[in-house]
Design a protein around this motif. Structure first.
Motif, PDB file in Angstrom:
ATOM      1  N   LEU A 115      52.472 -27.194  62.299  1.00 50.67           N
ATOM      2  CA  LEU A 115      53.902 -26.980  62.095  1.00 50.67           C
ATOM      3  C   LEU A 115      54.273 -27.036  60.612  1.00 50.67           C
ATOM      4  N   MET A 116      53.615 -27.909  59.852  1.00 51.06           N
ATOM      5  CA  MET A 116      53.879 -27.992  58.413  1.00 51.06           C
ATOM      6  C   MET A 116      53.448 -26.713  57.692  1.00 51.06           C
ATOM      7  N   ILE A 117      52.302 -26.161  58.090  1.00 51.44           N
ATOM      8  CA  ILE A 117      51.820 -24.920  57.464  1.00 51.44           C
ATOM      9  C   ILE A 117      52.770 -23.766  57.768  1.00 51.44           C
ATOM     10  N   THR A 118      53.215 -23.685  59.022  1.00 49.07           N
ATOM     11  CA  THR A 118      54.113 -22.579  59.391  1.00 49.07           C
ATOM     12  C   THR A 118      55.448 -22.697  58.665  1.00 49.07           C
ATOM     13  N   LYS A 119      55.958 -23.910  58.563  1.00 53.34           N
ATOM     14  CA  LYS A 119      57.222 -24.121  57.849  1.00 53.34           C
ATOM     15  C   LYS A 119      57.057 -23.803  56.363  1.00 53.34           C
ATOM     16  N   ALA A 120      55.965 -24.236  55.780  1.00 51.90           N
ATOM     17  CA  ALA A 120      55.710 -23.969  54.357  1.00 51.90           C
ATOM     18  C   ALA A 120      55.609 -22.471  54.092  1.00 51.90           C
ATOM     19  N   HIS A 121      55.027 -21.733  55.029  1.00 47.92           N
ATOM     20  CA  HIS A 121      54.916 -20.279  54.871  1.00 47.92           C
ATOM     21  C   HIS A 121      56.303 -19.642  54.798  1.00 47.92           C
ATOM     22  N   LYS A 122      57.166 -20.018  55.729  1.00 45.56           N
ATOM     23  CA  LYS A 122      58.522 -19.451  55.744  1.00 45.56           C
ATOM     24  C   LYS A 122      59.317 -19.908  54.526  1.00 45.56           C
ATOM     25  N   GLN A 123      59.142 -21.145  54.114  1.00 42.89           N
ATOM     26  CA  GLN A 123      59.825 -21.632  52.916  1.00 42.89           C
ATOM     27  C   GLN A 123      59.354 -20.880  51.672  1.00 42.89           C
ATOM     28  N   TRP A 124      58.065 -20.528  51.653  1.00 40.54           N
ATOM     29  CA  TRP A 124      57.564 -19.776  50.505  1.00 40.54           C
ATOM     30  C   TRP A 124      58.233 -18.400  50.442  1.00 40.54           C
ATOM     31  N   ILE A 125      58.349 -17.729  51.574  1.00 43.32           N
ATOM     32  CA  ILE A 125      59.003 -16.414  51.586  1.00 43.32           C
ATOM     33  C   ILE A 125      60.435 -16.533  51.064  1.00 43.32           C
ATOM     34  N   TYR A 126      61.159 -17.504  51.576  1.00 42.94           N
ATOM     35  CA  TYR A 126      62.530 -17.738  51.128  1.00 42.94           C
ATOM     36  C   TYR A 126      62.549 -18.013  49.622  1.00 42.94           C
ATOM     37  N   GLY A 127      61.647 -18.841  49.167  1.00 42.52           N
ATOM     38  CA  GLY A 127      61.559 -19.159  47.739  1.00 42.52           C
ATOM     39  C   GLY A 127      61.183 -17.959  46.889  1.00 42.52           C
ATOM     40  N   PHE A 128      60.316 -17.113  47.429  1.00 45.50           N
ATOM     41  CA  PHE A 128      59.922 -15.907  46.696  1.00 45.50           C
ATOM     42  C   PHE A 128      61.123 -14.979  46.532  1.00 45.50           C
ATOM     43  N   ILE A 129      61.876 -14.785  47.595  1.00 43.38           N
ATOM     44  CA  ILE A 129      63.091 -13.969  47.504  1.00 43.38           C
ATOM     45  C   ILE A 129      64.037 -14.594  46.475  1.00 43.38           C
ATOM     46  N   THR A 130      64.211 -15.893  46.544  1.00 40.25           N
ATOM     47  CA  THR A 130      65.081 -16.610  45.610  1.00 40.25           C
ATOM     48  C   THR A 130      64.637 -16.387  44.168  1.00 40.25           C
ATOM     49  N   SER A 131      63.334 -16.428  43.928  1.00 44.83           N
ATOM     50  CA  SER A 131      62.816 -16.263  42.562  1.00 44.83           C
ATOM     51  C   SER A 131      63.053 -14.869  42.004  1.00 44.83           C
ATOM     52  N   LYS A 132      63.272 -13.910  42.876  1.00 47.87           N
ATOM     53  CA  LYS A 132      63.472 -12.527  42.436  1.00 47.87           C
ATOM     54  C   LYS A 132      64.934 -12.170  42.217  1.00 47.87           C
ATOM     55  N   VAL A 133      65.845 -13.032  42.663  1.00 45.62           N
ATOM     56  CA  VAL A 133      67.280 -12.802  42.457  1.00 45.62           C
ATOM     57  C   VAL A 133      67.667 -13.504  41.157  1.00 45.62           C
ATOM     58  N   LYS A 134      67.757 -12.721  40.083  1.00 51.22           N
ATOM     59  CA  LYS A 134      67.968 -13.294  38.757  1.00 51.22           C
ATOM     60  C   LYS A 134      69.403 -13.118  38.251  1.00 51.22           C
ATOM     61  N   TYR A 135      69.944 -11.906  38.390  1.00 52.90           N
ATOM     62  CA  TYR A 135      71.206 -11.588  37.727  1.00 52.90           C
ATOM     63  C   TYR A 135      72.283 -11.096  38.693  1.00 52.90           C
ATOM     64  N   LEU A 136      72.053 -11.234  39.975  1.00 50.94           N
ATOM     65  CA  LEU A 136      73.030 -10.755  40.951  1.00 50.94           C
ATOM     66  C   LEU A 136      74.129 -11.789  41.158  1.00 50.94           C
ATOM     67  N   LYS A 137      75.326 -11.300  41.441  1.00 50.45           N
ATOM     68  CA  LYS A 137      76.422 -12.185  41.819  1.00 50.45           C
ATOM     69  C   LYS A 137      76.171 -12.684  43.239  1.00 50.45           C
ATOM     70  N   GLN A 138      76.709 -13.833  43.540  1.00 50.16           N
ATOM     71  CA  GLN A 138      76.597 -14.446  44.862  1.00 50.16           C
ATOM     72  C   GLN A 138      75.141 -14.487  45.347  1.00 50.16           C
ATOM     73  N   PRO A 139      74.264 -15.058  44.524  1.00 49.65           N
ATOM     74  CA  PRO A 139      72.839 -15.032  44.851  1.00 49.65           C
ATOM     75  C   PRO A 139      72.503 -15.690  46.192  1.00 49.65           C
ATOM     76  N   GLU A 140      73.193 -16.768  46.547  1.00 52.56           N
ATOM     77  CA  GLU A 140      72.893 -17.445  47.824  1.00 52.56           C
ATOM     78  C   GLU A 140      73.121 -16.501  49.003  1.00 52.56           C
ATOM     79  N   ALA A 141      74.214 -15.752  48.961  1.00 49.66           N
ATOM     80  CA  ALA A 141      74.523 -14.806  50.043  1.00 49.66           C
ATOM     81  C   ALA A 141      73.496 -13.673  50.089  1.00 49.66           C
ATOM     82  N   VAL A 142      73.103 -13.189  48.928  1.00 57.33           N
ATOM     83  CA  VAL A 142      72.115 -12.102  48.858  1.00 57.33           C
ATOM     84  C   VAL A 142      70.771 -12.580  49.430  1.00 57.33           C
ATOM     85  N   ILE A 143      70.363 -13.767  49.054  1.00 60.39           N
ATOM     86  CA  ILE A 143      69.089 -14.331  49.524  1.00 60.39           C
ATOM     87  C   ILE A 143      69.109 -14.494  51.036  1.00 60.39           C
TER      88      ILE A 143
END
Length: 184
Positions: A115-143
């Motif tokens: 369960l920890m590995i599966t959760k970490a995988h999904k968190q990584w995807i979310y984090g990767f998307i987050t890392s790519k949103v640099k200059y957009l307005k309302q970044p939380e909503a976009v992510i």
């Protein structure tokens, strides 16, 4: 990793992906890999360890592939690249949904490591998307928008089968919603 261990791991991943974690036993993995039971247990002490190693290996390949595909792009270009990578994956013959979601669904409370590995995988995807949103307005909503679109398409295309029309319409909708968020 030895060739035998790699063969066992690849065979197990293929079988888990085609069937399920609970249906596939070590005897089938042994038979399909062509390795003896002694060899299998030399590298993997039990089925749970094999599942863990399969998920770890798949996660690393997933990360490497997605990072390479997206490259140094940011913002809408990066989000579209992430989306396109997933669309390519959905069209593969071996696409059976997310192996991590399936592993979490089949795991019991005694399988916290899985369960920890599966959760970490999904968190990584979310984090990767987050890392790519640099200059957009309302970044939380976009992510949230991008992450949830991708996660929902995994289930949709698994159940309904891939549709290029749906993929194109969804990408268009995602981009229109991002544009709208930028105009506020």
């Amino acid at each position: 990793m030895s060739k035998s261990a790699e063969k066992i791991l690849n065979t197990a991943e293929d079988l888990f992906n085609r069937e399920s974690f609970s249906i596939v036993g070590v005897d089938l993995i042994r038979d399909e890999s062509g390795c003896s039971k002694t060899t299998l247990y030399t590298y993997f002490k039990n089925k749970q360890q094999l599942v863990i190693e399969v998920l770890k290996a798949r996660d690393l390949r997933f990360r490497d592939s997605l990072q390479h595909y997206v490259g140094e792009t940011v913002d809408v270009e990066a989000l579209n690249r992430i989306y396109d990578w997933h669309i390519d994956w959905f069209q593969q013959d071996h696409f059976k949904g997310c192996l991590f979601v399936r592993a979490a669904g089949e795991a019991t409370k005694d399988h916290q490591d899985i369960l920890m590995i599966t959760k970490a995988h999904k968190q990584w995807i979310y984090g990767f998307i987050t890392s790519k949103v640099k200059y957009l307005k309302q970044p939380e909503a976009v992510i949230e928008l991008c992450y949830n679109f991708l996660e929902s398409l995994i289930s949709r295309f698994l159940i309904e089968g891939f549709s290029q029309i749906t993929a194109d319409q969804t990408k268009n909708l995602m981009n229109r919603l991002i544009d709208r968020l930028q105009s506020k």
